[in-house]
Design a protein around this motif. Structure first.
Motif, PDB file in Angstrom:
ATOM      1  N   ARG A  45      -2.473   0.606   3.897  1.00  0.00           N
ATOM      2  CA  ARG A  45      -2.231  -0.799   3.540  1.00  0.00           C
ATOM      3  C   ARG A  45      -2.588  -1.060   2.083  1.00  0.00           C
ATOM      4  O   ARG A  45      -1.829  -1.722   1.357  1.00  0.00           O
ATOM      5  CB  ARG A  45      -3.026  -1.715   4.476  1.00  0.00           C
ATOM      6  CG  ARG A  45      -2.899  -3.195   4.132  1.00  0.00           C
ATOM      7  CD  ARG A  45      -1.439  -3.660   4.174  1.00  0.00           C
ATOM      8  NE  ARG A  45      -0.903  -3.637   5.530  1.00  0.00           N
ATOM      9  CZ  ARG A  45       0.390  -3.772   5.802  1.00  0.00           C
ATOM     10  NH1 ARG A  45       1.272  -3.911   4.821  1.00  0.00           N
ATOM     11  NH2 ARG A  45       0.809  -3.756   7.056  1.00  0.00           N
ATOM     12  N   GLN A  46      -3.714  -0.561   1.646  1.00  0.00           N
ATOM     13  CA  GLN A  46      -4.094  -0.776   0.251  1.00  0.00           C
ATOM     14  C   GLN A  46      -3.144  -0.040  -0.703  1.00  0.00           C
ATOM     15  O   GLN A  46      -2.859  -0.519  -1.809  1.00  0.00           O
ATOM     16  CB  GLN A  46      -5.541  -0.323   0.009  1.00  0.00           C
ATOM     17  CG  GLN A  46      -6.584  -1.050   0.850  1.00  0.00           C
ATOM     18  CD  GLN A  46      -6.714  -2.532   0.513  1.00  0.00           C
ATOM     19  OE1 GLN A  46      -5.749  -3.204   0.184  1.00  0.00           O
ATOM     20  NE2 GLN A  46      -7.941  -3.045   0.601  1.00  0.00           N
ATOM     21  N   ARG A  96       0.038  -2.148  -1.096  1.00  0.00           N
ATOM     22  CA  ARG A  96      -0.290  -3.337  -1.895  1.00  0.00           C
ATOM     23  C   ARG A  96      -0.367  -2.980  -3.377  1.00  0.00           C
ATOM     24  O   ARG A  96       0.166  -3.700  -4.231  1.00  0.00           O
ATOM     25  CB  ARG A  96      -1.628  -3.922  -1.432  1.00  0.00           C
ATOM     26  CG  ARG A  96      -1.595  -4.644  -0.090  1.00  0.00           C
ATOM     27  CD  ARG A  96      -3.007  -4.916   0.402  1.00  0.00           C
ATOM     28  NE  ARG A  96      -3.031  -5.789   1.569  1.00  0.00           N
ATOM     29  CZ  ARG A  96      -4.127  -6.047   2.278  1.00  0.00           C
ATOM     30  NH1 ARG A  96      -5.296  -5.474   1.934  1.00  0.00           N
ATOM     31  NH2 ARG A  96      -4.072  -6.849   3.328  1.00  0.00           N
ATOM     32  N   VAL A 106      -7.561  -6.265   6.334  1.00  0.00           N
ATOM     33  CA  VAL A 106      -6.762  -5.121   6.765  1.00  0.00           C
ATOM     34  C   VAL A 106      -7.003  -4.939   8.255  1.00  0.00           C
ATOM     35  O   VAL A 106      -8.136  -4.879   8.707  1.00  0.00           O
ATOM     36  CB  VAL A 106      -7.163  -3.831   6.018  1.00  0.00           C
ATOM     37  CG1 VAL A 106      -6.400  -2.630   6.601  1.00  0.00           C
ATOM     38  CG2 VAL A 106      -6.890  -3.956   4.534  1.00  0.00           C
ATOM     39  N   GLU A 136       2.932 -10.019  10.670  1.00  0.00           N
ATOM     40  CA  GLU A 136       2.818 -10.366   9.260  1.00  0.00           C
ATOM     41  C   GLU A 136       1.500 -11.085   8.980  1.00  0.00           C
ATOM     42  O   GLU A 136       0.963 -11.782   9.838  1.00  0.00           O
ATOM     43  CB  GLU A 136       3.980 -11.260   8.823  1.00  0.00           C
ATOM     44  CG  GLU A 136       5.332 -10.562   8.900  1.00  0.00           C
ATOM     45  CD  GLU A 136       6.468 -11.444   8.422  1.00  0.00           C
ATOM     46  OE1 GLU A 136       6.195 -12.539   7.869  1.00  0.00           O
ATOM     47  OE2 GLU A 136       7.632 -11.050   8.595  1.00  0.00           O
ATOM     48  N   ASP A 156       1.829  -8.973   3.987  1.00  0.00           N
ATOM     49  CA  ASP A 156       1.863  -7.663   4.636  1.00  0.00           C
ATOM     50  C   ASP A 156       2.713  -7.730   5.898  1.00  0.00           C
ATOM     51  O   ASP A 156       2.708  -8.738   6.616  1.00  0.00           O
ATOM     52  CB  ASP A 156       0.444  -7.224   5.034  1.00  0.00           C
ATOM     53  CG  ASP A 156      -0.479  -7.095   3.847  1.00  0.00           C
ATOM     54  OD1 ASP A 156      -0.030  -6.602   2.793  1.00  0.00           O
ATOM     55  OD2 ASP A 156      -1.661  -7.489   3.969  1.00  0.00           O
ATOM     56  N   ARG A 157       3.404  -6.653   6.176  1.00  0.00           N
ATOM     57  CA  ARG A 157       4.201  -6.570   7.395  1.00  0.00           C
ATOM     58  C   ARG A 157       4.027  -5.191   8.025  1.00  0.00           C
ATOM     59  O   ARG A 157       4.074  -4.173   7.331  1.00  0.00           O
ATOM     60  CB  ARG A 157       5.679  -6.812   7.111  1.00  0.00           C
ATOM     61  CG  ARG A 157       6.567  -6.777   8.364  1.00  0.00           C
ATOM     62  CD  ARG A 157       8.015  -7.046   8.005  1.00  0.00           C
ATOM     63  NE  ARG A 157       8.879  -6.993   9.162  1.00  0.00           N
ATOM     64  CZ  ARG A 157       9.158  -8.037   9.939  1.00  0.00           C
ATOM     65  NH1 ARG A 157       8.626  -9.214   9.671  1.00  0.00           N
ATOM     66  NH2 ARG A 157       9.955  -7.917  10.982  1.00  0.00           N
ATOM     67  N   THR A 158       3.824  -5.175   9.330  1.00  0.00           N
ATOM     68  CA  THR A 158       3.807  -3.943  10.099  1.00  0.00           C
ATOM     69  C   THR A 158       5.058  -3.920  10.960  1.00  0.00           C
ATOM     70  O   THR A 158       5.253  -4.811  11.796  1.00  0.00           O
ATOM     71  CB  THR A 158       2.550  -3.856  10.981  1.00  0.00           C
ATOM     72  OG1 THR A 158       1.392  -3.900  10.153  1.00  0.00           O
ATOM     73  CG2 THR A 158       2.551  -2.567  11.785  1.00  0.00           C
ATOM     74  N   VAL A 172       5.089   0.451   7.265  1.00  0.00           N
ATOM     75  CA  VAL A 172       4.135  -0.522   6.741  1.00  0.00           C
ATOM     76  C   VAL A 172       4.683  -0.994   5.401  1.00  0.00           C
ATOM     77  O   VAL A 172       4.987  -0.179   4.528  1.00  0.00           O
ATOM     78  CB  VAL A 172       2.746   0.124   6.558  1.00  0.00           C
ATOM     79  CG1 VAL A 172       1.798  -0.837   5.854  1.00  0.00           C
ATOM     80  CG2 VAL A 172       2.180   0.532   7.912  1.00  0.00           C
ATOM     81  N   THR A 218       4.632  -4.226   2.189  1.00  0.00           N
ATOM     82  CA  THR A 218       3.987  -5.373   1.549  1.00  0.00           C
ATOM     83  C   THR A 218       4.910  -5.897   0.465  1.00  0.00           C
ATOM     84  O   THR A 218       5.583  -5.119  -0.217  1.00  0.00           O
ATOM     85  CB  THR A 218       2.629  -4.982   0.936  1.00  0.00           C
ATOM     86  OG1 THR A 218       1.709  -4.632   1.978  1.00  0.00           O
ATOM     87  CG2 THR A 218       2.028  -6.144   0.140  1.00  0.00           C
TER      88      THR A 218
END
Length: 245
Positions: free
Chosen positions: A156-157, A160, A185, A192, A204-206, A213, A215
């Protein structure tokens, strides 16, 4: 204009994009075709082409005009090459675009505010795990060690920060100096989650369906748009409508 002009991002499968129009490559410039042909695998080439098609479709949705009326340009301020660099629409400096591709999945964004988008597959490759020390700040590294799913935290980071690079807010060499440890996170109330980082919106979207993943980051509040509506967006009068099954 087709929408309010807020940045809109779309995540789609490579096959979804390329299957939406059998003549999709007509949209690409000569420079894009040369870059596509340089890929060593058919899959890599398809991902590249799909991302470059999708970014036009996103811009077409924002502008309410056919995708084949838009010309995508790239310019590298470092070497002056027109073969790579930050993407832009020729003659439309007030519209911002961004694109990303990974194995079998692509993402694109367009809007009237600076925007960056990134997508990665949900399963972190072994080759990427070792990059945490070069990508994460000390606070983020500590948070990753304490997180229930360290790979998910790092991924995730990563997406981003890729968005921040595309916005020009940092460089690949400066990722560890950017601290996003204050951003949440993990599982939220849905696929979202919207956060703020300074003057930026971070969405963010999964995407479990596509094992992805993603963003999107912008100075204006962005949104993820529907895939089907984007792929069948504005067309020239009299042009055939693509059938979707």
């Amino acid at each position: 204009m087709g929408t309010s002009g807020r940045p809109v991002a779309v995540v789609a499968g490579t096959d979804e994009v390329l299957g939406s129009d059998p003549a999709y490559e007509r949209l690409l410039t000569g420079a894009e075709r040369r870059r596509a042909d340089a890929f060593l695998t058919a899959g890599g080439r398809a991902d590249f082409v799909a991302a470059h098609v999708l970014v036009r479709l996103c811009a077409a949705r924002v502008l309410g005009r056919p995708a084949d009326s838009l010309v995508l340009e790239q310019h590298c301020p470092g070497c002056g090459s027109g073969e790579h660099g930050r993407p832009a629409l020729a003659g439309l400096p007030q519209v911002y675009v961004s694109l990303s591709h990974t194995a079998g999945v692509v993402a694109a964004a367009a809007g009237r505010a600076p925007v960056g988008v990134d997508v990665e597959r949900g399963t972190l490759p072994d080759s990427v795990r070792g990059a945490a020390g070069r990508v994460l700040s000390p606070a983020e590294l500590a948070a990753m060690r304490e997180h229930a799913d360290g790979d998910a935290y790092f991924l995730r980071q990563w997406v981003r920060k890729e968005c921040l690079v595309k916005l020009g807010r940092t460089t690949l060499g400066g990722l560890a100096a950017v601290d996003l440890s204050a951003l949440p996170v993990g599982a939220g109330s849905g696929p979202e989650r919207l956060s703020r980082h300074g003057d930026l919106y971070v969405l963010d979207r999964t995407d479990a369906r596509r094992d992805a993943v993603a963003t999107v980051v912008s100075t204006a509040r962005p949104r993820f748009g529907p895939v089907a509506a984007t792929l069948t967006g504005p067309r020239r009068p009299g042009s055939p409508k693509v059938r979707r099954t």
